[in-house]
Design an enzyme around this catalytic site. Structure first.
Site, short mmCIF file in Angstrom:
data_model
loop_
_atom_site.label_atom_id
_atom_site.label_comp_id
_atom_site.label_asym_id
_atom_site.label_seq_id
_atom_site.Cartn_x
_atom_site.Cartn_y
_atom_site.Cartn_z
N LYS A 1 -8.36 3.47 1.69
CA LYS A 1 -7.43 4.78 1.67
C LYS A 1 -7.46 5.54 0.27
CE LYS A 1 -4.88 3.09 5.15
NZ LYS A 1 -6.07 1.83 4.92
N LYS B 1 -15.76 29.98 -29.67
CA LYS B 1 -16.29 29.43 -28.36
C LYS B 1 -15.74 30.00 -27.04
CE LYS B 1 -19.21 26.42 -28.30
NZ LYS B 1 -19.12 25.03 -27.69
N THR C 1 -39.02 27.96 -10.04
CA THR C 1 -39.47 26.42 -9.74
C THR C 1 -39.65 25.87 -11.05
OG1 THR C 1 -41.63 26.94 -9.44
CG2 THR C 1 -40.39 27.39 -7.41
N HIS C 2 -39.15 24.60 -11.16
CA HIS C 2 -39.45 23.85 -12.28
C HIS C 2 -38.55 24.58 -13.39
CE1 HIS C 2 -42.88 21.91 -10.25
NE2 HIS C 2 -43.02 22.97 -9.71
N GLN D 1 -7.85 -2.10 3.56
CA GLN D 1 -6.61 -1.10 3.22
C GLN D 1 -7.18 -0.59 1.69
OE1 GLN D 1 -2.53 -2.67 2.81
NE2 GLN D 1 -3.03 -2.88 0.62
N TYR E 1 -10.10 -6.75 12.05
CA TYR E 1 -9.56 -6.25 11.01
C TYR E 1 -9.30 -7.15 9.67
CZ TYR E 1 -5.78 -4.17 7.60
OH TYR E 1 -5.36 -3.84 6.56
N ASN F 1 -15.83 28.38 -23.18
CA ASN F 1 -16.45 27.55 -22.42
C ASN F 1 -16.43 27.48 -21.02
OD1 ASN F 1 -17.61 26.27 -25.14
ND2 ASN F 1 -15.96 25.10 -25.33
N SER G 1 -12.56 26.30 -27.91
CA SER G 1 -12.76 25.12 -29.04
C SER G 1 -11.61 25.09 -29.77
CB SER G 1 -13.88 25.10 -29.26
OG SER G 1 -14.07 24.49 -30.47
N GLU H 1 -17.91 22.93 -15.42
CA GLU H 1 -18.27 21.49 -15.82
C GLU H 1 -17.55 20.52 -15.12
OE1 GLU H 1 -19.87 22.61 -20.45
OE2 GLU H 1 -17.79 22.20 -20.04
N ASN I 1 -2.62 -2.59 13.05
CA ASN I 1 -3.81 -2.31 12.87
C ASN I 1 -4.54 -1.05 13.61
OD1 ASN I 1 -3.99 -4.69 11.44
ND2 ASN I 1 -4.92 -6.17 12.78
N SER J 1 0.98 -1.29 0.00
CA SER J 1 -0.01 -0.02 -0.13
C SER J 1 0.78 1.29 -0.14
CB SER J 1 -1.01 0.02 1.39
OG SER J 1 -0.27 -0.21 2.40
#
Ligand code: ARG
Length: 458
Positions: free
Chosen positions: A324, A282, A154-155, A321, A316, A284, A276, A289, A109, A22
Site C-alpha cells: 500500500k 537565474k 538522432t544521437h 501490507q 496471504y 530555472n 536562485s 526537473e 484478507n 496500517s
C-alpha cells in the site's frame, strides 16, 4: 481490546502494535471499505444470514459512519490496527451485537483485496482524465504548430527537419498507449475477490455474483487462494505508472534542454519558473526537473512491490501490507505531476525563429539532397557519397547546402539542376514526407483527427 483477542493472555506490546498498524496509510480506503461492507451485508441479508432489520441497521449505520468521516465529525483513530477494524469497531459501538454479524463469511484478507481494487479503479479514472487533459493540450499546441519547422534529432545531433507539431504528437502516442495500458490493467482488475474469505472460501451459501453486481465488478474471481494472495494488478499498475512517468520524464528532459540558453527553443513562463538564492539572473526549469526526478520514486515503488511479492508463499502474508505505501505513493506522485506538467507545458512560448534557424544549420536536408540524385537515376549509395562530399565542402566553405550556387553543386554531380534549391528547402523536405505518420502538415493533420477521435472514445 482487540477483536481477535480471545485466544491471547496478554495485551500486545505497544511497539509491536504500532509496527503492525496500517491505519496511517490505509485510512484512505475508508470509503471503499464501507461500500464493500454495505454490499456484503446486503448480500448476507439476501441469503438470509441477516434479517431484514439487521441488514437495514448495519447498512444505515455504515452509511452514517461514511457521512461522519466525510464531514469531519468522525476522526479516524491513529491507534487503530487498520481501517477495517476501525470501521467495524465504530459500527459495533453504534449498534451493538448486530454490528458483530457483519464479518460473517468474510476475512480481512478478501476485504483488503476488494478495497484496494475499488480504490485503484477510482484513482485510475482520475489519472486517465488527467492524461486525457494533457493530451488535449498537446494536440492543441501541435495544431498551432503544423508549420513550425525544427530539427529532428538522432544521437542528439541534428538529423532531418520535422515540425514541432510532429514532435509533440510523438508524445501524444506515448500517452495514448499509457491510457490503454491503464485500461488494460483495469480490465484484469475487474474481478471481485470477496467470498474468498481468509483463503478457503466459506461454507455459508453466499452469493458472490450478487455482491459483484452491487459493486460494479464484471466477474468474480475463480480461486479463493489466488484471490487473497494476488497482487499482480498492483504491480502491473505500478509498472504502467512507471512507463507513464518515463514518458513525462523524457518530455521534461527535452523541455529542459530546449529551455537552455544554447537551444532557446522555448521560453518558460515566469509562473512556472524558479529563481536562485544567489544568482539573481537565474530562471530555472524546476517543475520539469522535479517531474523528471519524481520518476525515480515511481520506479522505486514498482521495485519495492515486486520485491515484497517475490518468494511469498501462498496465500496471504502480512508482508503484503507493504504494497500500500508503495502504490499509494505512485498514485499520489502521478496525480501531482500530471496537472502541473500540463499547466507548465501550456504556458510555454516556442521560439519558432530559433527552431527554424537551428534546423537550417546541421545539414538536416542532406538526405533530401541524396534523394534528389536518386530521383535523377543514381543509386542511393552513390548519391549518399556525393552528398557527403558536398557537406564536407560546405563545412570548409562555412555554408549550408542551400547556400551553394548551382555551379558549386555541379562540382559534385552533373545531375544537379536549377530546381535543387527548391527541392532541399526545409519546407519542401517536410512537405514531401506525406506518408502516414510523417511530418508533413497534411500527415500530422490527419494524425490529429485520429487523436481527437481516440480521446472522444476513451
Ligand atoms: N492491513 C492488512 C493489509 O493491508 C489487511 C489484511 C490483514 N489480514 C490479516 N490476516 N492480518 O494487508
Amino acid at each position: 481490546m482487540k477483536m481477535w483477542s480471545g485466544r491471547f493472555n496478554k495485551d500486545t506490546d505497544k511497539g509491536a502494535d504500532e509496527f503492525n498498524s496500517s491505519i496511517s496509510f490505509d485510512s484512505r480506503l475508508y470509503r471503499h471499505d464501507i461500500e464493500g461492507s454495505i454490499a456484503h451485508s446486503r448480500m448476507l441479508g439476501k441469503i438470509g444470514i441477516l434479517t431484514e432489520e439487521e441488514t437495514l441497521a448495519i447498512t444505515r449505520a455504515l452509511q452514517e459512519i461514511m457521512d461522519s468521516i466525510e464531514n469531519g465529525t468522525l476522526y479516524i483513530q491513529p491507534d487503530a490496527e487498520d481501517i477495517h477494524m476501525f470501521i467495524e469497531k465504530v459500527l459495533t459501538d453504534k449498534i451493538g451485537e448486530t454490528g458483530k454479524k457483519l464479518h460473517t463469511a468474510r476475512s480481512r484478507n478478501d476485504q483488503i483485496a476488494l478495497d484496494i481494487r475499488m480504490y485503484l479503479r477510482d484513482e485510475c479514472d482520475e489519472i486517465l482524465n488527467m492524461i486525457r487533459s494533457l493530451a488535449f493540450v498537446i494536440i492543441d499546441t501541435a495544431r498551432r504548430n503544423l508549420g513550425t519547422i525544427m530539427p529532428g534529432f538522432t544521437h542528439m545531433q541534428p538529423a532531418q527537419p520535422v515540425t514541432l507539431a510532429h514532435h509533440l504528437m510523438a508524445y501524444f502516442e506515448m500517452f495514448k498507449r499509457d491510457m490503454l495500458r491503464i485500461k488494460d490493467c483495469l480490465g484484469r482488475m475487474n474481478s471481485m475477490p470477496l467470498g474468498a474469505c481468509a483463503l478457503a472460501g466459506t461454507g455459508f451459501p453466499i452469493d458472490r455474483e450478487y455482491t459483484a453486481g452491487l459493486l460494479g465488478f464484471g466477474s468474480v474471481t475463480e480461486n479463493s487462494i489466488d484471490s487473497v494472495s494476488d497482487r499482480d494488478f498492483i504491480i502491473e499498475l505500478c509498472s504502467a505508472f512507471s512507463i507513464l512517468m518515463m514518458h513525462l520524464s523524457r518530455f521534461c528532459e527535452e523541455l529542459i534542454i530546449w529551455n537552455t540558453q544554447q537551444f532557446s527553443f522555448v521560453e518558460q513562463d515566469d509562473a512556472f519558473s524558479t529563481g536562485s538564492s544567489i544568482m539573481p539572473q537565474k530562471k530555472n526549469p524546476d517543475i520539469a526537473e522535479l517531474v523528471r526526478g519524481k520518476t525515480g520514486r515511481v520506479y522505486g515503488n514498482l521495485f519495492a512491490i515486486l520485491t515484497v511479492m517475490k518468494s511469498l508463499p501462498l496465500a496471504y502474508n502480512k508482508d503484503m501490507q507493504e504494497d500500500k505505501p508503495a502504490v499509494f505513493d505512485s498514485i499520489d506522485t502521478v496525480k501531482m505531476c500530471l496537472p502541473v506538467f500540463r499547466d507548465m507545458f501550456a504556458s510555454l512560448s516556442f521560439n519558432k525563429d530559433a527552431m527554424l534557424e537551428s534546423a537550417g544549420k546541421g545539414f538536416t536536408n542532406a538526405t533530401d539532397l541524396a534523394d534528389y540524385l536518386v530521383l535523377k537515376g543514381l543509386s542511393f549509395r552513390t548519391a549518399h557519397e556525393i552528398t557527403g562530399k558536398a557537406v564536407s565542402y560546405c563545412i570548409g566553405a562555412g555554408k549550408s547546402l542551400c547556400e551553394l550556387s548551382i555551379d558549386e553543386f555541379k562540382l559534385f554531380s552533373v545531375y544537379f539542376e536549377n530546381d535543387i534549391h527548391g527541392f532541399i528547402s526545409l519546407e519542401s523536405c517536410v512537405d514531401r514526407r506525406r506518408t502516414q505518420g510523417g511530418p508533413s502538415g497534411s500527415s500530422v493533420e490527419s494524425h490529429i483527427v485520429k487523436a481527437l477521435d481516440f480521446l472522444k472514445s476513451h
